[in-house]
Design an enzyme around this catalytic site. Sequence first.
Site, PDB file in Angstrom:
ATOM      1  N   HIS A 184       0.846  -1.195   0.000  1.00  0.00           N
ATOM      2  CA  HIS A 184       0.000   0.000   0.000  1.00  0.00           C
ATOM      3  C   HIS A 184       0.878   1.241   0.000  1.00  0.00           C
ATOM      4  O   HIS A 184       2.024   1.196   0.441  1.00  0.00           O
ATOM      5  CB  HIS A 184      -0.950   0.030   1.204  1.00  0.00           C
ATOM      6  CG  HIS A 184      -0.258  -0.155   2.520  1.00  0.00           C
ATOM      7  ND1 HIS A 184       0.110  -1.399   2.995  1.00  0.00           N
ATOM      8  CD2 HIS A 184       0.145   0.733   3.459  1.00  0.00           C
ATOM      9  CE1 HIS A 184       0.709  -1.272   4.169  1.00  0.00           C
ATOM     10  NE2 HIS A 184       0.751   0.015   4.472  1.00  0.00           N
ATOM     11  N   HIS A 211       0.850   5.204   1.309  1.00  0.00           N
ATOM     12  CA  HIS A 211       0.213   6.249   2.105  1.00  0.00           C
ATOM     13  C   HIS A 211       0.257   7.558   1.316  1.00  0.00           C
ATOM     14  O   HIS A 211       1.316   7.918   0.791  1.00  0.00           O
ATOM     15  CB  HIS A 211       0.981   6.485   3.409  1.00  0.00           C
ATOM     16  CG  HIS A 211       1.042   5.303   4.321  1.00  0.00           C
ATOM     17  ND1 HIS A 211       0.291   5.213   5.471  1.00  0.00           N
ATOM     18  CD2 HIS A 211       1.781   4.162   4.276  1.00  0.00           C
ATOM     19  CE1 HIS A 211       0.573   4.069   6.097  1.00  0.00           C
ATOM     20  NE2 HIS A 211       1.478   3.416   5.391  1.00  0.00           N
TER      21      HIS A 211
END
Length: 138
Positions: free
Chosen positions: A101, A103
């Site tokens: 992922h 941010h």
Amino acid sequence: MKDETCIFCKIANGEIPSATVYEDNDFRVILDMNPASKGHALILPKNHYKDVCNLDSTVAAKVLPLAAKIGAAMEKGLGCAGFNLVQNNGTEAGQTVFHFHVHVIPRYQGGPSIAAWEPHAANEKELAETAEKIRTLL
Ligand code: AMP
Ligand code: ZN
């Protein structure tokens, strides 16, 4: 591929509800439940990749353009003055969820401040030796 034990697989594929800001065939972008600043978002691929080293190249090619789009929308919609892209790989690097992922963290004038690293001066020998250790493996 999904991992049935992975919470981000479940969130990305809509099995667990989330504050979704964007979705397409490859990604869901959600708000972080413990934000570093207002609007802190996470770009989640719908398929499971443990970290950046395992990421599919087609998906990888789409991540930065998407991050730029999300960041630009944050500047307009939230009034942030800028944003950070942060991507952790490995426990020591701060990764806590082992589904790749990115941010996207809005940064506002006046804070909140977000701790980064403490820079130190490196000498030329150290830089040369360190660069060599990486370069020879590429
Ligand atoms: P990292 O430390 O880079 O692995 O980031 C994981 C991030 O996921 C942290 O910022 C957590 O606050 C966030 N997080 C974990 N579980 C959830 C969840 N169920 N919904 C939203 N954000 C989450
Ligand atoms: Zn996953």
